[in-house]
Design a protein around this motif. Structure first.
Motif, PDB file in Angstrom:
ATOM      1  N   UNK A   1       0.835  -1.179  -0.047  1.00  0.00           N
ATOM      2  CA  UNK A   1       0.037  -0.051  -0.060  1.00  0.00           C
ATOM      3  C   UNK A   1       0.739   1.262   0.158  1.00  0.00           C
ATOM      4  N   UNK A   2       2.065   1.018   0.470  1.00  0.00           N
ATOM      5  CA  UNK A   2       3.014   2.253   0.563  1.00  0.00           C
ATOM      6  C   UNK A   2       4.255   2.027  -0.118  1.00  0.00           C
ATOM      7  N   UNK A   3       4.801   2.960  -0.633  1.00  0.00           N
ATOM      8  CA  UNK A   3       6.367   2.795  -1.214  1.00  0.00           C
ATOM      9  C   UNK A   3       7.195   3.983  -0.802  1.00  0.00           C
ATOM     10  N   UNK A   4       8.565   3.975  -0.826  1.00  0.00           N
ATOM     11  CA  UNK A   4       9.196   4.984  -0.391  1.00  0.00           C
ATOM     12  C   UNK A   4       9.245   6.016  -1.425  1.00  0.00           C
ATOM     13  N   UNK A   5       9.346   7.229  -0.768  1.00  0.00           N
ATOM     14  CA  UNK A   5       9.383   8.566  -1.382  1.00  0.00           C
ATOM     15  C   UNK A   5      10.515   9.686  -0.957  1.00  0.00           C
ATOM     16  N   UNK A   6      11.639   9.340  -1.150  1.00  0.00           N
ATOM     17  CA  UNK A   6      12.804  10.082  -0.252  1.00  0.00           C
ATOM     18  C   UNK A   6      12.747   9.515   0.982  1.00  0.00           C
ATOM     19  N   UNK A   7      12.596  10.336   1.857  1.00  0.00           N
ATOM     20  CA  UNK A   7      12.646  10.252   3.408  1.00  0.00           C
ATOM     21  C   UNK A   7      11.173   9.994   3.728  1.00  0.00           C
ATOM     22  N   UNK A   8      10.015   9.938   2.786  1.00  0.00           N
ATOM     23  CA  UNK A   8       8.835   9.897   3.331  1.00  0.00           C
ATOM     24  C   UNK A   8       8.387   8.555   2.612  1.00  0.00           C
ATOM     25  N   UNK A   9       6.905   8.382   2.608  1.00  0.00           N
ATOM     26  CA  UNK A   9       6.303   7.483   1.829  1.00  0.00           C
ATOM     27  C   UNK A   9       5.121   7.947   1.149  1.00  0.00           C
ATOM     28  N   UNK A  10       4.704   7.233   0.060  1.00  0.00           N
ATOM     29  CA  UNK A  10       3.678   7.616  -0.813  1.00  0.00           C
ATOM     30  C   UNK A  10       2.897   6.503  -0.907  1.00  0.00           C
ATOM     31  N   UNK A  11       1.423   6.644  -1.203  1.00  0.00           N
ATOM     32  CA  UNK A  11       0.683   5.628  -1.563  1.00  0.00           C
ATOM     33  C   UNK A  11       0.821   4.748  -3.066  1.00  0.00           C
ATOM     34  N   UNK A  12       0.842   3.543  -3.089  1.00  0.00           N
ATOM     35  CA  UNK A  12       0.866   2.821  -4.277  1.00  0.00           C
ATOM     36  C   UNK A  12      -0.517   3.176  -5.125  1.00  0.00           C
ATOM     37  N   UNK A  13      -0.565   2.364  -6.217  1.00  0.00           N
ATOM     38  CA  UNK A  13      -1.819   2.329  -6.851  1.00  0.00           C
ATOM     39  C   UNK A  13      -2.776   1.677  -6.000  1.00  0.00           C
ATOM     40  N   UNK A  14      -2.292   0.371  -5.404  1.00  0.00           N
ATOM     41  CA  UNK A  14      -3.257  -0.310  -4.675  1.00  0.00           C
ATOM     42  C   UNK A  14      -3.478   0.437  -3.522  1.00  0.00           C
ATOM     43  N   UNK A  15      -2.763   1.262  -3.005  1.00  0.00           N
ATOM     44  CA  UNK A  15      -2.873   1.853  -1.837  1.00  0.00           C
ATOM     45  C   UNK A  15      -3.988   2.866  -2.249  1.00  0.00           C
ATOM     46  N   UNK A  16      -3.998   3.652  -3.189  1.00  0.00           N
ATOM     47  CA  UNK A  16      -5.065   4.822  -3.445  1.00  0.00           C
ATOM     48  C   UNK A  16      -6.115   4.096  -3.634  1.00  0.00           C
ATOM     49  N   UNK A  17      -6.573   2.845  -4.395  1.00  0.00           N
ATOM     50  CA  UNK A  17      -7.473   2.200  -4.455  1.00  0.00           C
ATOM     51  C   UNK A  17      -8.214   2.003  -3.221  1.00  0.00           C
ATOM     52  N   UNK A  18      -7.567   1.336  -2.150  1.00  0.00           N
ATOM     53  CA  UNK A  18      -8.074   1.075  -1.026  1.00  0.00           C
ATOM     54  C   UNK A  18      -8.485   2.212  -0.018  1.00  0.00           C
TER      55      UNK A  18
END
Length: 296
Positions: A48-65
């Motif tokens: 559901x999450x993936x690294x984005x620099x020092x943060x995380x962001x939602x994956x495609x599946x994360x945005x769907x959920x």
């Protein structure tokens, strides 16, 4: 089966963008939020999450959920409201209002609600409309009182309903001894406006430019009562709505602006609370308070 509290964390992350902001908004530690989201990933069986620099962001599946989470939270809210109404349980409504509404509308609305819905617990926070409307989406409040000025319509968000409470005339406010009769005569005066970035600030500056000058903004304040006091003391001129004059306006001179503009005062609620009797009662009481408001 997904756990609703974890779904809310994912929904909050989709709105706020960082785990730290989610933790601060919900009074959790960042590590607790991270652990709960990791558990939600295990339940979902996908990342559901993936690294984005020092943060995380939602994956495609994360945005769907997260989109499904928003709908689940709406159903939960609607179910709770219906059950509460059926057993006549004491209701609680959380509202966020702009400063003029906090002073001019909320006290009168509370008096009306004491008669119409005894036992209702109304909780109020004073917030700028931009912040309040965001927090409404994030389920921090049940109702928001906000405004919009002519030609500056606020963003329409999915799942949010608006109800017009009434219209509030906006006029020039001048010190008692100022001889000006219109906007074009105020190019050399000191102005008080709301801070940069506020919709009303952009609107007011456009009115001055249409009259042929750039306002000399020496004072900035979010509280319109501060504007009124600066004007009454002879230190500035302003454009102020009638709602600010709770308790009288005889300390300043008011003049009409070109076109006699009005701002719209509206109540915003989530679509999922449309059948909530307590929220409806609060909205109606606020509308009646605005209708009865007398700035004299």
């Amino acid at each position: 089966m997904f756990e609703l509290r974890r779904l809310r964390l994912l929904h909050e992350l989709s709105l706020r963008g960082t785990i730290a902001d989610v933790a601060a908004a919900l009074s959790f530690s960042p590590s607790t939020v991270s652990q709960q989201l990791a558990q939600l990933e295990r339940e979902a069986g996908v990342a559901l999450l993936e690294p984005d620099g020092r943060r995380v962001r939602l994956t495609t599946q994360g945005r769907l959920l997260a989109a499904h989470a928003a709908r689940a939270l709406e159903l939960d809210e609607a179910a709770r409201a219906e059950l509460s109404s059926s057993r006549h349980a004491p209701a609680r409504v959380r509202i966020a209002v702009m400063p003029t509404a906090a002073e001019a509308l909320v006290p009168a609305a509370l008096s009306l609600l004491e008669e119409r819905m005894p036992g209702l617990r109304l909780e109020m926070v004073e917030l700028a409309p931009e912040t309040a409307l965001f927090e409404l989406q994030a389920r921090g409040f049940d109702l928001v009182v906000a405004e919009q000025y002519p030609g500056h319509t606020r963003e329409v968000s999915p799942g949010i309903d608006r109800t017009l409470l009434g219209r509030d005339p906006v006029r020039l406010a001048l010190p008692p001894g100022d001889p000006a009769t219109g906007l074009a005569e105020l190019r050399d005066r000191a102005w008080v406006l709301e801070p940069q970035g506020a919709a009303v600030r952009r609107w007011a500056v456009q009115q001055c430019r249409a009259a042929g000058f750039e306002p000399d903004v020496r004072f900035e304040a979010t509280d319109l009562v501060s504007h009124a006091r600066l004007v009454a003391a002879g230190h500035a001129v302003a454009m102020l709505p009638d709602l600010v004059w709770t308790g009288g306006r005889d300390t300043v001179r008011l003049r009409e602006l070109p076109g006699s503009p009005v701002r719209e005062i509206f109540a915003a609620t989530r679509s999922s609370s449309q059948d909530n009797a307590a929220v409806t009662a609060v909205r109606e009481a606020l509308a009646d308070a605005l209708s009865a408001h007398d700035p004299r």
